[in-house]
Design a protein around this motif. Structure first.
Motif, PDB file in Angstrom:
ATOM      1  N   LEU A 185      46.127  43.641  36.089  1.00 41.00           N
ATOM      2  CA  LEU A 185      45.652  43.405  37.450  1.00 41.00           C
ATOM      3  C   LEU A 185      45.556  41.914  37.747  1.00 41.00           C
ATOM      4  N   HIS A 186      45.009  41.166  36.813  1.00 45.76           N
ATOM      5  CA  HIS A 186      44.861  39.725  37.045  1.00 45.76           C
ATOM      6  C   HIS A 186      46.233  39.045  37.158  1.00 45.76           C
ATOM      7  N   ARG A 187      47.163  39.443  36.282  1.00 44.09           N
ATOM      8  CA  ARG A 187      48.491  38.827  36.328  1.00 44.09           C
ATOM      9  C   ARG A 187      49.215  39.171  37.624  1.00 44.09           C
ATOM     10  N   ALA A 188      49.130  40.424  38.064  1.00 43.10           N
ATOM     11  CA  ALA A 188      49.803  40.832  39.311  1.00 43.10           C
ATOM     12  C   ALA A 188      49.181  40.125  40.519  1.00 43.10           C
ATOM     13  N   ALA A 189      47.846  39.970  40.496  1.00 42.07           N
ATOM     14  CA  ALA A 189      47.181  39.277  41.602  1.00 42.07           C
ATOM     15  C   ALA A 189      47.558  37.802  41.637  1.00 42.07           C
ATOM     16  N   LEU A 190      47.648  37.176  40.458  1.00 41.59           N
ATOM     17  CA  LEU A 190      48.048  35.772  40.421  1.00 41.59           C
ATOM     18  C   LEU A 190      49.484  35.592  40.921  1.00 41.59           C
ATOM     19  N   ASP A 191      50.372  36.500  40.519  1.00 39.96           N
ATOM     20  CA  ASP A 191      51.753  36.413  40.988  1.00 39.96           C
ATOM     21  C   ASP A 191      51.811  36.546  42.513  1.00 39.96           C
ATOM     22  N   ALA A 192      51.030  37.463  43.071  1.00 41.36           N
ATOM     23  CA  ALA A 192      51.008  37.640  44.519  1.00 41.36           C
ATOM     24  C   ALA A 192      50.418  36.404  45.210  1.00 41.36           C
ATOM     25  N   TYR A 193      49.429  35.786  44.581  1.00 40.87           N
ATOM     26  CA  TYR A 193      48.827  34.589  45.172  1.00 40.87           C
ATOM     27  C   TYR A 193      49.837  33.435  45.191  1.00 40.87           C
ATOM     28  N   TRP A 194      50.590  33.252  44.092  1.00 38.98           N
ATOM     29  CA  TRP A 194      51.572  32.169  44.058  1.00 38.98           C
ATOM     30  C   TRP A 194      52.733  32.440  45.017  1.00 38.98           C
ATOM     31  N   ARG A 195      52.964  33.709  45.341  1.00 37.15           N
ATOM     32  CA  ARG A 195      53.957  34.031  46.369  1.00 37.15           C
ATOM     33  C   ARG A 195      53.370  33.926  47.772  1.00 37.15           C
ATOM     34  N   ARG A 196      52.114  33.525  47.849  1.00 44.81           N
ATOM     35  CA  ARG A 196      51.400  33.367  49.119  1.00 44.81           C
ATOM     36  C   ARG A 196      51.239  34.701  49.855  1.00 44.81           C
ATOM     37  N   GLU A 197      51.115  35.753  49.068  1.00 48.29           N
ATOM     38  CA  GLU A 197      50.887  37.074  49.648  1.00 48.29           C
ATOM     39  C   GLU A 197      49.413  37.453  49.643  1.00 48.29           C
ATOM     40  N   LEU A 198      48.633  36.768  48.826  1.00 50.96           N
ATOM     41  CA  LEU A 198      47.193  36.961  48.779  1.00 50.96           C
ATOM     42  C   LEU A 198      46.494  35.650  49.094  1.00 50.96           C
ATOM     43  N   SER A 199      45.352  35.756  49.735  1.00 49.51           N
ATOM     44  CA  SER A 199      44.555  34.565  50.022  1.00 49.51           C
ATOM     45  C   SER A 199      43.689  34.228  48.818  1.00 49.51           C
ATOM     46  N   VAL A 200      43.144  33.022  48.844  1.00 47.89           N
ATOM     47  CA  VAL A 200      42.296  32.604  47.740  1.00 47.89           C
ATOM     48  C   VAL A 200      41.016  33.432  47.701  1.00 47.89           C
ATOM     49  N   GLU A 201      40.538  33.888  48.864  1.00 45.09           N
ATOM     50  CA  GLU A 201      39.350  34.751  48.889  1.00 45.09           C
ATOM     51  C   GLU A 201      39.649  36.091  48.235  1.00 45.09           C
ATOM     52  N   GLN A 202      40.817  36.653  48.506  1.00 47.52           N
ATOM     53  CA  GLN A 202      41.178  37.918  47.876  1.00 47.52           C
ATOM     54  C   GLN A 202      41.352  37.756  46.372  1.00 47.52           C
ATOM     55  N   LEU A 203      41.963  36.652  45.952  1.00 48.71           N
ATOM     56  CA  LEU A 203      42.112  36.416  44.525  1.00 48.71           C
ATOM     57  C   LEU A 203      40.753  36.285  43.840  1.00 48.71           C
ATOM     58  N   SER A 204      39.821  35.639  44.528  1.00 51.89           N
ATOM     59  CA  SER A 204      38.470  35.532  43.967  1.00 51.89           C
ATOM     60  C   SER A 204      37.821  36.902  43.840  1.00 51.89           C
ATOM     61  N   ASP A 205      38.049  37.785  44.803  1.00 48.89           N
ATOM     62  CA  ASP A 205      37.507  39.145  44.716  1.00 48.89           C
ATOM     63  C   ASP A 205      38.135  39.920  43.560  1.00 48.89           C
ATOM     64  N   VAL A 206      39.425  39.682  43.289  1.00 52.50           N
ATOM     65  CA  VAL A 206      40.082  40.365  42.179  1.00 52.50           C
ATOM     66  C   VAL A 206      39.422  39.993  40.852  1.00 52.50           C
ATOM     67  N   PHE A 207      39.222  38.699  40.615  1.00 50.58           N
ATOM     68  CA  PHE A 207      38.640  38.268  39.346  1.00 50.58           C
ATOM     69  C   PHE A 207      37.156  38.599  39.266  1.00 50.58           C
ATOM     70  N   ALA A 208      36.499  38.769  40.413  1.00 52.32           N
ATOM     71  CA  ALA A 208      35.085  39.154  40.410  1.00 52.32           C
ATOM     72  C   ALA A 208      34.909  40.667  40.381  1.00 52.32           C
ATOM     73  N   HIS A 209      35.992  41.412  40.492  1.00 59.14           N
ATOM     74  CA  HIS A 209      35.965  42.883  40.474  1.00 59.14           C
ATOM     75  C   HIS A 209      35.058  43.435  41.564  1.00 59.14           C
ATOM     76  N   ARG A 210      35.223  42.911  42.779  1.00 56.97           N
ATOM     77  CA  ARG A 210      34.456  43.398  43.905  1.00 56.97           C
ATOM     78  C   ARG A 210      35.385  43.733  45.062  1.00 56.97           C
ATOM     79  N   ASP A 211      34.816  44.372  46.061  1.00 51.42           N
ATOM     80  CA  ASP A 211      35.545  44.760  47.264  1.00 51.42           C
ATOM     81  C   ASP A 211      36.707  45.705  46.937  1.00 51.42           C
ATOM     82  N   GLY A 212      36.436  46.671  46.057  1.00 52.98           N
ATOM     83  CA  GLY A 212      37.431  47.695  45.745  1.00 52.98           C
ATOM     84  C   GLY A 212      38.357  47.389  44.600  1.00 52.98           C
TER      85      GLY A 212
END
Length: 264
Positions: free
Chosen positions: A140-167
């Motif tokens: 999950l962390h690797r896929a989220a980071l890849d999406a962030y570097w592709r500018r498909e995720l915002s930094v707030e969403q990436l922070s939620d991924v690593f914090a395991h919040r908001d679903g």
């Protein structure tokens, strides 16, 4: 009696000389009038023309003012045209950004539909061990980071991924995690498309205002140049206009009693 005559006679030649001088002046004046009768004639039209025509100093000052105003308006029109071109380029860039954001959103929406269909099928069974959960979290962390570097995720969403919040649940199956990730990407791209649309509308309004301002200034610059040329060309014809009016009056007097010919 002889005493009186003796007192008067010496002054007779002097008086005769004075009268002869006066007669000579009168004769010269009459001859000048006969030779050039219009020399001393009073011309009211000429006086009016001389009074109506501006002096050379005033004319030069007015021409300088008109020339300076025309140049200033021309410079302003040129700058406004440059601004309008820049605003239009900004709008074109904003429009292209909207198109790119829309295409990315459409691709994300298609991926969500595809993964939704895949998640509806029975998921492969895997052993629920701590190592498995660690692998799922790492995925999950690797896929989220890849999406962030592709500018498909915002930094707030990436922070939620690593914090395991908001679903964001790292214990979910990788297929389910991919579906959650694609939905987050779709939502982020939809928000980006909406923001790009607002910027495009603002750029369009700015471009429209800049084009209208440039068009108005170009029109004013053209009019100012035309006025300057017309005013410089109308100084000499002023006397011709007055003479034409006088000639028209004479023609009206001559043609009085006949039907007027309409002018086309």
């Amino acid at each position: 009696m002889q005493t009186v005559l003796s007192a008067v006679l010496p002054d007779v030649p002097r008086a005769a000389a004075i009268w002869l001088s006066l007669l000579g002046v009168v004769a010269v004046t009459v001859a000048a009038l006969l030779v050039r009768p219009g020399r001393l004639r009073l011309d009211p039209g000429a006086r009016i023309r001389r009074a109506a025509m501006p002096s050379q100093l005033e004319q030069a000052q007015e021409e300088r003012e008109q020339s300076r105003y025309a140049q200033e308006v021309a410079v302003a029109a040129e700058r406004a045209t440059t601004t309008a071109q820049r605003r239009r380029a900004e709008w074109v860039a904003a429009h292209e950004e909207v198109e790119a954001a829309w295409q990315a959103h459409e691709a994300a929406e298609a991926a969500v539909r595809r993964l939704s269909a895949a998640a509806a099928m029975p998921l492969p069974h895997t052993a629920r061990t701590p190592a498995e959960y660690v692998d799922r979290e790492r995925y999950l962390h690797r896929a989220a980071l890849d999406a962030y570097w592709r500018r498909e995720l915002s930094v707030e969403q990436l922070s939620d991924v690593f914090a395991h919040r908001d679903g964001w649940d790292p214990r979910l199956h990788p297929v389910e995690q991919e579906l959650v990730l694609q939905r987050a990407i779709r939502d982020n791209l939809a928000a980006r498309h909406a923001a790009a649309g607002k910027r495009e509308q603002a750029a369009w309004r700015a471009a429209e205002l800049a084009v209208a301002a440039a068009r108005s200034l170009r029109k004013e610059a053209h009019a100012a140049t035309g006025r300057r040329v017309a005013e410089s060309a109308s100084v000499l014809p002023l006397s011709e206009v007055v003479a034409s009016v006088e000639q028209t009056r004479e023609n009206q007097v001559v043609a009085r009693g006949r039907a007027a010919v309409p002018a086309f």
